[in-house]
Write a protein that holds these residues in place. Structure first.
Motif, short mmCIF file in Angstrom:
data_model
loop_
_atom_site.label_atom_id
_atom_site.label_comp_id
_atom_site.label_asym_id
_atom_site.label_seq_id
_atom_site.Cartn_x
_atom_site.Cartn_y
_atom_site.Cartn_z
N LEU A 1 -90.22 8.91 73.70
CA LEU A 1 -90.60 8.40 75.02
C LEU A 1 -90.18 6.94 75.17
N LYS A 2 -90.42 6.13 74.15
CA LYS A 2 -90.03 4.72 74.22
C LYS A 2 -88.52 4.58 74.34
N THR A 3 -87.77 5.44 73.66
CA THR A 3 -86.31 5.39 73.76
C THR A 3 -85.86 5.66 75.18
N TYR A 4 -86.47 6.65 75.83
CA TYR A 4 -86.13 6.93 77.23
C TYR A 4 -86.44 5.72 78.11
N VAL A 5 -87.63 5.16 77.94
CA VAL A 5 -88.04 4.02 78.78
C VAL A 5 -87.14 2.82 78.53
N ASP A 6 -86.83 2.55 77.26
CA ASP A 6 -85.98 1.41 76.93
C ASP A 6 -84.57 1.55 77.49
N ASN A 7 -84.12 2.78 77.70
CA ASN A 7 -82.77 3.03 78.21
C ASN A 7 -82.77 3.42 79.68
N ALA A 8 -83.84 3.02 80.38
CA ALA A 8 -84.00 3.42 81.78
C ALA A 8 -82.86 2.96 82.67
N GLU A 9 -82.19 1.87 82.29
CA GLU A 9 -81.13 1.32 83.14
C GLU A 9 -79.79 2.02 82.93
N LYS A 10 -79.72 2.91 81.95
CA LYS A 10 -78.47 3.62 81.69
C LYS A 10 -78.34 4.82 82.62
N CYS A 11 -77.13 5.09 83.06
CA CYS A 11 -76.88 6.25 83.90
C CYS A 11 -77.05 7.52 83.07
N GLY A 12 -77.47 8.59 83.71
CA GLY A 12 -77.51 9.88 83.06
C GLY A 12 -78.86 10.30 82.53
N SER B 1 -88.16 -4.14 86.22
CA SER B 1 -86.71 -4.19 86.41
C SER B 1 -86.33 -3.83 87.85
N ILE B 2 -85.23 -4.40 88.31
CA ILE B 2 -84.76 -4.10 89.68
C ILE B 2 -83.37 -3.47 89.65
N SER B 3 -82.99 -2.90 88.52
CA SER B 3 -81.69 -2.23 88.45
C SER B 3 -81.72 -0.96 89.30
N ASP B 4 -80.53 -0.49 89.67
CA ASP B 4 -80.44 0.70 90.51
C ASP B 4 -81.16 1.89 89.89
N GLN B 5 -80.96 2.10 88.59
CA GLN B 5 -81.54 3.27 87.94
C GLN B 5 -83.07 3.20 87.89
N THR B 6 -83.60 2.02 87.55
CA THR B 6 -85.06 1.93 87.44
C THR B 6 -85.72 1.97 88.81
N VAL B 7 -85.04 1.46 89.83
CA VAL B 7 -85.59 1.53 91.20
C VAL B 7 -85.77 2.99 91.60
N ILE B 8 -84.78 3.80 91.29
CA ILE B 8 -84.86 5.23 91.64
C ILE B 8 -86.06 5.87 90.95
N VAL B 9 -86.23 5.59 89.67
CA VAL B 9 -87.35 6.18 88.93
C VAL B 9 -88.68 5.69 89.49
N LYS B 10 -88.79 4.39 89.73
CA LYS B 10 -90.06 3.82 90.21
C LYS B 10 -90.44 4.36 91.57
#
Length: 199
Positions: free
Chosen positions: A58-69, A124-133
């Motif tokens: 779970l932490k690995t997923y969260v830590d890599n939240a900004e990565k595509c895919g 975070s305000i990256s595109d990927q994390t914004v989508i998740v949030k």
């Protein structure tokens, strides 16, 4: 997962399968299976070291939240957070019963680091994390509506709104957003569910 305790090869695959099953049960069509999952966790689940692997993946997923895919899988994991933590807590309880609180400090530290990672992802305000949030927050109880600018953005436009619901995620994210004190309070709540020195 536990049969390969020396290898991380299958950890993510097993975690994803668990999240998939939890997601199915969360679907309204299969909600009558909720008591079955609760009974399994309380009476039949027996993996004493699963808490280490579940927390790590779970932490690995969260830590890599900004990565595509991984956006979709991260979202599914965050939606399943309540049951993931039930598995983590039950696993740790079983471990305590066998080894008398061995590794207690490491367990607490791993949870604290996980909550800090969630806090960083939510900041975070990256595109990927914004989508998740934007997809997570409406599913949290009494969650604030996303800012107007965010709701109007193209990123938000294609994401369906989700009705408010009860979940551990809402409590966790609201606490985590308050920084380390919020993470510590959330950790304290989780620890209170454990017997003996955990209460």
């Amino acid at each position: 997962m536990m049969e390969n305790s020396e290898s991380e090869t299958f950890d993510t695959l097993v975690f994803d399968a668990l999240v998939f099953i939890i997601g199915l049960i969360a679907d309204r069509k299969f909600q009558h299976f909720n008591p079955v999952l609760e009974t399994y966790i309380k009476k039949h689940f027996s993996a004493t070291l699963a808490y280490t692997k579940l927390t790590k993946v779970l932490k690995t997923y969260v830590d890599n939240a900004e990565k595509c895919g991984i956006t979709d899988q991260l979202f599914k994991a965050m939606k399943a957070l309540e049951y993931i933590f039930k598995f983590i807590v039950r696993s740790r309880i079983l471990f305590n019963q066998l080894y008398e609180n061995k590794g207690e400090a490491d367990f607490r530290e791993s949870l604290l680091q996980l909550f800090k990672s969630i806090n960083e992802m939510m900041s975070s305000i990256s595109d990927q994390t914004v989508i998740v949030k934007v997809r997570i927050l409406p599913a949290s109880p009494r969650a604030p509506r996303p800012p107007v600018a965010l709701r109007r953005s193209a990123k938000y436009a294609g994401i369906p709104a989700r009705p408010p619901g009860r979940s551990a995620l809402g409590r966790g994210l609201r606490g985590a957003r308050q920084g380390e004190r919020g993470a510590a309070r959330l950790l304290s709540r989780l620890s209170a569910a454990l017997p003996g020195r955990w209460s």
